[in-house]
Design an enzyme around this catalytic site. Structure first.
Site, PDB file in Angstrom:
ATOM      1  N   ASP A  58      58.970  28.189  38.747  1.00  0.00           N
ATOM      2  CA  ASP A  58      58.368  29.248  37.940  1.00  0.00           C
ATOM      3  C   ASP A  58      57.303  28.580  37.073  1.00  0.00           C
ATOM      4  O   ASP A  58      57.634  27.705  36.247  1.00  0.00           O
ATOM      5  CB  ASP A  58      59.464  29.888  37.078  1.00  0.00           C
ATOM      6  CG  ASP A  58      58.933  30.968  36.153  1.00  0.00           C
ATOM      7  OD1 ASP A  58      57.695  31.150  36.056  1.00  0.00           O
ATOM      8  OD2 ASP A  58      59.775  31.627  35.513  1.00  0.00           O
ATOM      9  N   TYR A 152      43.445  41.065  33.190  1.00  0.00           N
ATOM     10  CA  TYR A 152      43.299  40.192  34.372  1.00  0.00           C
ATOM     11  C   TYR A 152      41.944  39.471  34.310  1.00  0.00           C
ATOM     12  O   TYR A 152      41.872  38.245  34.462  1.00  0.00           O
ATOM     13  CB  TYR A 152      43.408  41.036  35.639  1.00  0.00           C
ATOM     14  CG  TYR A 152      43.306  40.249  36.924  1.00  0.00           C
ATOM     15  CD1 TYR A 152      44.372  39.446  37.353  1.00  0.00           C
ATOM     16  CD2 TYR A 152      42.169  40.311  37.728  1.00  0.00           C
ATOM     17  CE1 TYR A 152      44.283  38.725  38.533  1.00  0.00           C
ATOM     18  CE2 TYR A 152      42.080  39.596  38.910  1.00  0.00           C
ATOM     19  CZ  TYR A 152      43.139  38.805  39.309  1.00  0.00           C
ATOM     20  OH  TYR A 152      43.052  38.095  40.486  1.00  0.00           O
ATOM     21  N   PRO A 188      50.122  40.691  50.273  1.00  0.00           N
ATOM     22  CA  PRO A 188      51.204  41.625  49.947  1.00  0.00           C
ATOM     23  C   PRO A 188      51.019  42.312  48.592  1.00  0.00           C
ATOM     24  O   PRO A 188      51.291  43.515  48.453  1.00  0.00           O
ATOM     25  CB  PRO A 188      52.445  40.734  49.961  1.00  0.00           C
ATOM     26  CG  PRO A 188      52.100  39.672  50.964  1.00  0.00           C
ATOM     27  CD  PRO A 188      50.638  39.396  50.768  1.00  0.00           C
ATOM     28  N   SER A 189      50.535  41.584  47.595  1.00  0.00           N
ATOM     29  CA  SER A 189      50.397  42.245  46.285  1.00  0.00           C
ATOM     30  C   SER A 189      49.253  43.259  46.303  1.00  0.00           C
ATOM     31  O   SER A 189      49.346  44.305  45.652  1.00  0.00           O
ATOM     32  CB  SER A 189      50.219  41.231  45.163  1.00  0.00           C
ATOM     33  OG  SER A 189      48.983  40.585  45.248  1.00  0.00           O
ATOM     34  N   ARG A 193      49.393  47.260  45.400  1.00  0.00           N
ATOM     35  CA  ARG A 193      48.489  47.981  44.489  1.00  0.00           C
ATOM     36  C   ARG A 193      47.920  49.219  45.197  1.00  0.00           C
ATOM     37  O   ARG A 193      47.781  50.282  44.585  1.00  0.00           O
ATOM     38  CB  ARG A 193      47.357  47.061  44.005  1.00  0.00           C
ATOM     39  CG  ARG A 193      47.819  45.965  43.070  1.00  0.00           C
ATOM     40  CD  ARG A 193      46.683  45.216  42.407  1.00  0.00           C
ATOM     41  NE  ARG A 193      46.031  44.236  43.241  1.00  0.00           N
ATOM     42  CZ  ARG A 193      46.514  43.028  43.545  1.00  0.00           C
ATOM     43  NH1 ARG A 193      47.706  42.666  43.081  1.00  0.00           N
ATOM     44  NH2 ARG A 193      45.830  42.188  44.295  1.00  0.00           N
ATOM     45  N   ARG A 210      33.590  48.116  47.691  1.00  0.00           N
ATOM     46  CA  ARG A 210      32.955  47.262  46.682  1.00  0.00           C
ATOM     47  C   ARG A 210      32.569  45.892  47.245  1.00  0.00           C
ATOM     48  O   ARG A 210      31.953  45.097  46.556  1.00  0.00           O
ATOM     49  CB  ARG A 210      33.850  47.150  45.439  1.00  0.00           C
ATOM     50  CG  ARG A 210      35.097  46.335  45.609  1.00  0.00           C
ATOM     51  CD  ARG A 210      35.999  46.430  44.367  1.00  0.00           C
ATOM     52  NE  ARG A 210      37.047  45.425  44.424  1.00  0.00           N
ATOM     53  CZ  ARG A 210      38.008  45.286  43.536  1.00  0.00           C
ATOM     54  NH1 ARG A 210      38.091  46.098  42.506  1.00  0.00           N
ATOM     55  NH2 ARG A 210      38.920  44.348  43.654  1.00  0.00           N
TER      56      ARG A 210
HETATM   57  P1  NAD Z   1      50.491  37.649  45.897  1.00  0.00           P
HETATM   58  O1  NAD Z   1      50.192  38.260  44.567  1.00  0.00           O
HETATM   59  O2  NAD Z   1      50.715  38.544  47.067  1.00  0.00           O
HETATM   60  O3  NAD Z   1      51.735  36.680  45.762  1.00  0.00           O
HETATM   61  C1  NAD Z   1      51.968  36.015  44.560  1.00  0.00           C
HETATM   62  C2  NAD Z   1      53.027  34.935  44.742  1.00  0.00           C
HETATM   63  O4  NAD Z   1      53.248  34.414  43.434  1.00  0.00           O
HETATM   64  C3  NAD Z   1      54.353  35.450  45.254  1.00  0.00           C
HETATM   65  O5  NAD Z   1      54.802  34.603  46.300  1.00  0.00           O
HETATM   66  C4  NAD Z   1      55.263  35.356  44.020  1.00  0.00           C
HETATM   67  O6  NAD Z   1      56.621  35.114  44.350  1.00  0.00           O
HETATM   68  C5  NAD Z   1      54.631  34.208  43.266  1.00  0.00           C
HETATM   69  N1  NAD Z   1      54.934  34.202  41.832  1.00  0.00           N
HETATM   70  C6  NAD Z   1      54.998  35.276  41.005  1.00  0.00           C
HETATM   71  N2  NAD Z   1      55.315  34.884  39.760  1.00  0.00           N
HETATM   72  C7  NAD Z   1      55.405  33.519  39.797  1.00  0.00           C
HETATM   73  C8  NAD Z   1      55.706  32.529  38.835  1.00  0.00           C
HETATM   74  N3  NAD Z   1      55.977  32.860  37.551  1.00  0.00           N
HETATM   75  N4  NAD Z   1      55.730  31.229  39.218  1.00  0.00           N
HETATM   76  C9  NAD Z   1      55.468  30.884  40.489  1.00  0.00           C
HETATM   77  N5  NAD Z   1      55.187  31.781  41.470  1.00  0.00           N
HETATM   78  C10 NAD Z   1      55.157  33.091  41.111  1.00  0.00           C
HETATM   79  O7  NAD Z   1      49.356  36.582  46.246  1.00  0.00           O
HETATM   80  P2  NAD Z   1      47.768  36.747  46.243  1.00  0.00           P
HETATM   81  O8  NAD Z   1      47.343  38.179  46.217  1.00  0.00           O
HETATM   82  O9  NAD Z   1      47.330  35.836  47.325  1.00  0.00           O
HETATM   83  O10 NAD Z   1      47.333  36.140  44.827  1.00  0.00           O
HETATM   84  C11 NAD Z   1      47.398  34.756  44.591  1.00  0.00           C
HETATM   85  C12 NAD Z   1      46.389  34.388  43.518  1.00  0.00           C
HETATM   86  O11 NAD Z   1      45.081  34.798  43.954  1.00  0.00           O
HETATM   87  C13 NAD Z   1      46.599  35.071  42.172  1.00  0.00           C
HETATM   88  O12 NAD Z   1      46.281  34.157  41.137  1.00  0.00           O
HETATM   89  C14 NAD Z   1      45.606  36.202  42.196  1.00  0.00           C
HETATM   90  O13 NAD Z   1      45.221  36.591  40.895  1.00  0.00           O
HETATM   91  C15 NAD Z   1      44.467  35.554  42.944  1.00  0.00           C
HETATM   92  N6  NAD Z   1      43.525  36.495  43.551  1.00  0.00           N
HETATM   93  C16 NAD Z   1      43.958  37.414  44.437  1.00  0.00           C
HETATM   94  C17 NAD Z   1      43.047  38.304  44.985  1.00  0.00           C
HETATM   95  C18 NAD Z   1      43.482  39.386  45.944  1.00  0.00           C
HETATM   96  O14 NAD Z   1      42.679  40.303  46.200  1.00  0.00           O
HETATM   97  N7  NAD Z   1      44.667  39.320  46.514  1.00  0.00           N
HETATM   98  C19 NAD Z   1      41.695  38.224  44.630  1.00  0.00           C
HETATM   99  C20 NAD Z   1      41.279  37.241  43.732  1.00  0.00           C
HETATM  100  C21 NAD Z   1      42.213  36.366  43.195  1.00  0.00           C
END
Ligand code: NAD
Length: 250
Positions: A58, A152, A188-189, A193, A210
């Protein structure tokens, strides 16, 4: 093999961009330590990616981070990927929501860097290797204001500032630090959303609209940038906010 001989730790590697990055780094010969808060996701990653070492972590738990750092060999690369997307404006963001987002998105990366940087610097001094840190930012940051991404965007702007400051402090010893700024990535996230929107079909159309390239990014669009920034191919790249955004920032 572009990452042969390198030891790389990735946070939030259970799914999404972190998982794809762990698989891509392992495929390029790195010893990957894939961490996440979710043990089931790590189990499925270990089953998929031969040789990936998985650890529960974590990024909000300083004691666990210190214990992990003490148990591992020094890193060559650190990818702070963990982050949470709060949905809403300033008026939707109470102090608890503010604190949670900053604690996870910004202080999480700070904690990992504080714990692992001394070992990285010492290794660089001893064997002449190049250390690289990547912090996950976003196009929603100091790069661009997007609706309903108030806290964010504030956290991801802080991640860019933190990355530039670290790059400035350690450039003279060859340690590089960059921030990665994806556009909208199909993870997945993101699916959560979209599903949680009042009109999910329209929400998906809006996310796609966008991005000038006309589609969502896949995680496989982002992982090669992670490999590049962790590899010595990028040895003259530091302090950058690297856009992988389908043209949102044009
Ligand atoms: P996601 O959000 O689908 O998955 C997030 C992962 O983080 C999960 O495996 C979860 O178990 C883990 N997690 C949650 N809380 C945690 C903690 N306290 N400690 C350790 N692990 C934890 O993944 P994503 O969408 O690929 O996002 C990953 C990163 O990329 C994030 O920082 C997000 O802000 C950034 N991001 C995502 C996008 C997008 O469109 N998906 C765009 C720009 C930036």
């Amino acid at each position: 093999m572009r990452l042969q001989g390198k030891t790389i730790l990735i946070t939030a590697a259970g799914q999404g961009i972190g998982r794809a990055s762990a698989l891509a780094c392992a495929a390029e010969g790195a010893r990957v330590i894939a961490t996440d808060i979710n043990g089931a996701l790590l189990e499925s990653l270990a089953a998929e990616g031969a040789g990936i070492d998985t650890r529960l972590l974590d990024v909000r738990d300083s004691a666990a981070i210190a214990a992990l750092a003490a148990s591992l060999p020094p890193l060559d690369g650190l990818f702070n990927c963990a982050g949470f997307v709060h949905h809403g404006t300033v008026l939707d963001c109470d102090e608890a929501a503010w604190d949670f987002s900053f604690d996870l998105n910004v202080k999480g990366a700070y904690r990992l860097i504080r714990a692992f940087l001394p070992g990285m610097l010492e290794k660089m001094k001893q064997d002449g290797s190049f250390g690289s840190v990547i912090n996950m930012a976003s196009i929603a940051s100091s790069v661009k204001g997007l609706p309903n991404r108030f806290v964010y965007g504030a956290t991801k702007a802080a991640v860019i500032g933190m990355s530039k400051a670290i790059a400035a402090d350690y450039a003279k010893v060859g340690l590089r630090c960059n921030a990665l700024c994806p556009g909208t990535v199909d993870t997945p996230s993101l699916r959560g959303r979209i599903a949680g929107a009042a009109d999910p079909v329209q929400a998906e159309k809006d996310f796609i609209a966008r991005q000038p390239l006309g589609r969502l990014a896949t995680v496989e669009d982002i992982a090669p940038q992670v490999v590049y920034l962790l590899s010595d191919e990028s040895c003259f790249v530091t302090g950058q906010a690297v856009m992988v955004d389908g043209g949102i920032s044009i």
